[in-house]
Design a protein around this motif. Structure first.
Motif, short mmCIF file in Angstrom:
data_model
loop_
_atom_site.label_atom_id
_atom_site.label_comp_id
_atom_site.label_asym_id
_atom_site.label_seq_id
_atom_site.Cartn_x
_atom_site.Cartn_y
_atom_site.Cartn_z
N SER A 168 0.81 -1.22 0.00
CA SER A 168 0.00 0.00 0.00
C SER A 168 0.85 1.27 0.00
O SER A 168 0.30 2.38 -0.06
N ALA A 169 2.17 1.14 0.05
CA ALA A 169 3.05 2.31 0.07
C ALA A 169 2.93 3.10 -1.23
O ALA A 169 2.69 2.54 -2.30
N ASP A 170 3.16 4.40 -1.14
CA ASP A 170 3.08 5.26 -2.32
C ASP A 170 4.20 4.97 -3.31
O ASP A 170 4.02 5.05 -4.52
N ILE A 171 5.39 4.69 -2.78
CA ILE A 171 6.56 4.44 -3.62
C ILE A 171 7.22 3.14 -3.18
O ILE A 171 7.46 2.94 -1.99
N ARG A 172 7.48 2.25 -4.15
CA ARG A 172 8.04 0.94 -3.82
C ARG A 172 9.21 0.63 -4.76
O ARG A 172 9.33 1.21 -5.84
N ALA A 173 10.03 -0.34 -4.34
CA ALA A 173 11.08 -0.88 -5.20
C ALA A 173 10.68 -2.29 -5.59
O ALA A 173 10.33 -3.11 -4.74
N VAL A 174 10.72 -2.57 -6.89
CA VAL A 174 10.37 -3.90 -7.40
C VAL A 174 11.47 -4.34 -8.38
O VAL A 174 12.34 -3.56 -8.75
N ASP A 175 11.40 -5.61 -8.79
CA ASP A 175 12.37 -6.17 -9.75
C ASP A 175 13.80 -5.96 -9.26
O ASP A 175 14.69 -5.53 -10.00
N ILE A 176 14.04 -6.28 -8.00
CA ILE A 176 15.33 -6.00 -7.36
C ILE A 176 16.36 -7.07 -7.72
O ILE A 176 16.10 -8.27 -7.63
N LYS A 177 17.54 -6.62 -8.14
CA LYS A 177 18.68 -7.50 -8.37
C LYS A 177 19.88 -6.92 -7.61
O LYS A 177 20.34 -5.82 -7.90
N LEU A 178 20.35 -7.69 -6.62
CA LEU A 178 21.44 -7.23 -5.77
C LEU A 178 22.77 -7.73 -6.31
O LEU A 178 22.87 -8.85 -6.82
N GLY A 179 23.81 -6.89 -6.19
CA GLY A 179 25.14 -7.28 -6.62
C GLY A 179 26.18 -6.81 -5.62
O GLY A 179 25.88 -6.03 -4.72
N PRO A 180 27.43 -7.26 -5.78
CA PRO A 180 28.47 -6.90 -4.81
C PRO A 180 28.83 -5.41 -4.84
O PRO A 180 29.33 -4.88 -3.85
N LEU A 181 28.60 -4.74 -5.94
CA LEU A 181 28.99 -3.34 -6.07
C LEU A 181 27.80 -2.40 -6.23
O LEU A 181 27.97 -1.19 -6.45
N GLY A 182 26.58 -2.93 -6.11
CA GLY A 182 25.40 -2.10 -6.28
C GLY A 182 24.18 -2.94 -6.59
O GLY A 182 24.21 -4.16 -6.46
N SER A 183 23.11 -2.27 -7.01
CA SER A 183 21.85 -2.97 -7.25
C SER A 183 21.16 -2.36 -8.47
O SER A 183 21.40 -1.21 -8.83
N THR A 184 20.29 -3.14 -9.08
CA THR A 184 19.35 -2.60 -10.07
C THR A 184 17.95 -2.90 -9.57
O THR A 184 17.69 -3.97 -9.01
N PHE A 185 17.03 -1.97 -9.75
CA PHE A 185 15.64 -2.17 -9.37
C PHE A 185 14.80 -1.11 -10.05
O PHE A 185 15.32 -0.19 -10.71
N THR A 186 13.50 -1.23 -9.90
CA THR A 186 12.57 -0.26 -10.48
C THR A 186 11.81 0.41 -9.36
O THR A 186 11.24 -0.25 -8.48
N ILE A 187 11.82 1.75 -9.36
CA ILE A 187 11.02 2.52 -8.41
C ILE A 187 9.64 2.70 -9.03
O ILE A 187 9.50 3.18 -10.15
#
Length: 439
Positions: free
Chosen positions: A217-236
């Motif tokens: 129910s949050a207004d802003i979420r992170a989805v499609d999260i891919k974690l890595g040793p030097l950073g991450s990719t995701f969709t806000i």
């Protein structure tokens, strides 16, 4: 009781004294209900009310304040603002670095810093607001357009005594958002995944923006999260649509920090493409999951984590990037919350393969006595894993490095960006990153 020094102050040349009960000093006393609150107003007036001349964004919570404020500053700067930053590591006036002694400076120093920021062209100030700063009314008459709540986990109970008091201290930042003031359109930004989110929202009589990873129910979420040793990719994801981002800061906890900063920037009407590009360019904060690379075949990470939740977060993040073993070096500060020591010991033992307990800033406590309290928690969870106790922090770091093999990760927790150690009442130079590089 400062009242006992009032007459002496007048004898030595003070124009007047501020008092909370009548000392019968006639026109040379200013009688008020709350001298701390009055002092804040007095300092603000002394510097010409700089708190009225800029926008203010305050960030409070146990963990994540430093990274969140740094990301907010980076986004606002990318959007054309000149931003002042006030926080744990350092204060910043645009690109200029200013030394700090407290997360939230004392009242006079804070108002003086505001004034300097304004004189040098800042239009916005982003600041970490500590529970100490709120309880002690250090922020004076500061009115925040935006207040951010990151999370609440155990810390500072030596001062606040109970978690209820600690929460109440944090909540004070949000009380001012709904009351009368000179600034309209105030917004509370709240981590909806935190257990105290509803309490903070109820205290915030203003606009709300909520963010989360789990709470749908949050207004802003992170989805499609891919974690890595030097950073991450995701969709806000939010009412604005979807914003793909790539970060250079590792760990799930840093995705929360990016979401909190994004929400604050959204409240400031920063365009989402600007937010996405700025987040992708952000390179991290000194001492926050900072890697030490001297060409070795294993990872070495220095982090400020000094609370149970903070330690747990970085160890989970370490597990995500580690092929083999996690070797953890950590301690607990002296003259501070003792109740968290066994808790942190247990967490380290549960989530590491090798635990090396050592000194942090022992201050006036016996380092061995501190370690004994940490050890109680380690003993509960260590099982067949390796555990070493080395009071000398340099020796402990050298031991961890000597034990590390290819594919391992060495976590050196507790001090992060700090370049000193406090032993007794003496502050000596000590930097975990320098020592790890030497080792």
């Amino acid at each position: 009781d400062g009242h006992t020094a009032a007459e002496k102050a007048l004898e030595q040349g003070a124009a007047a004294v501020v008092v909370e009960h009548d000392l019968h000093l006639g026109g040379r006393q200013i009688l008020v209900k709350d001298s701390r609150a009055f002092y804040g107003a007095l300092c603000a007036a002394w510097f010409g009310h700089p708190e009225r001349k800029m926008k203010f964004i305050g960030v409070t919570g146990t963990n994540g304040k430093t990274t969140t404020t740094s990301v907010i500053k980076h986004i606002l700067t990318a959007n054309g603002h000149k931003v002042g930053l006030i926080g744990t590591i350092q204060n910043e006036i645009g690109d200029e670095i200013v030394h700090t002694n407290n997360t939230t400076p004392l009242t006079y120093e804070l108002m003086q810093l505001y004034d300097t920021m304004y004189q040098k062209g800042c239009d916005t100030v982003v600041m970490e607001v500590s529970s100490f700063g709120l309880v002690q009314k250090r922020i004076g008459l500061t009115h925040f357009e935006i207040a951010v709540f990151t999370n609440l986990t155990q810390d500072h109970l030596d001062y606040h005594k109970t978690m209820e008091n600690y929460l109440e201290a944090k909540a004070k930042l949000f009380d001012g958002l709904g009351g009368p003031g000179i600034k309209p359109d105030k917004t509370a930004v709240v981590n909806l995944d935190d257990g105290e989110a509803r309490y903070i929202l109820d205290r915030s009589k203003c606009n709300h923006i909520t963010y989360a990873l789990g709470e749908e129910s949050a207004d802003i979420r992170a989805v499609d999260i891919k974690l890595g040793p030097l950073g991450s990719t995701f969709t806000i994801q939010g009412g604005f649509g979807r914003l793909p981002v790539r970060t250079h800061i590792a760990g799930l906890f840093n995705i929360y920090n990016v979401l909190s900063a994004t929400s604050a920037a959204a409240a400031e009407k920063v365009p989402y493409p600007v937010i996405g590009e700025a987040v992708s360019e952000f390179r991290g904060v000194p001492g926050r999951f900072e890697t030490v690379d001297a060409g070795q075949l294993f990872n070495v990470v220095v982090d400020y984590a000094h609370t149970p939740d903070g330690l747990e977060n970085i160890l989970h993040t370490a597990r995500e990037i580690t092929e083999n073993r996690i070797i953890t070096v950590f301690g607990c500060g002296g003259d501070r919350d003792r109740t968290k020591r066994p808790i942190m010991g247990r967490i380290a033992a549960q989530l590491s393969d090798i635990v090396i307990t050592t000194s942090d800033n022992p201050r006036t406590e016996d380092p061995e006595a501190i370690l004994a309290e940490v050890e109680a928690g380690v003993a509960e969870a260590i099982g067949k894993k390796t555990h070493e106790k080395v009071a000398d922090r340099r020796e402990a770091i050298y031991l961890a490095i000597s034990l590390a093999q290819a594919g391992d990760t060495v976590i050196i927790a507790g001090k992060g960006h700090e370049d000193y150690q406090i032993i007794g009442t003496e502050k000596i130079h000590f930097d975990d990153r320098e020592v790890a590089r030497e080792a």
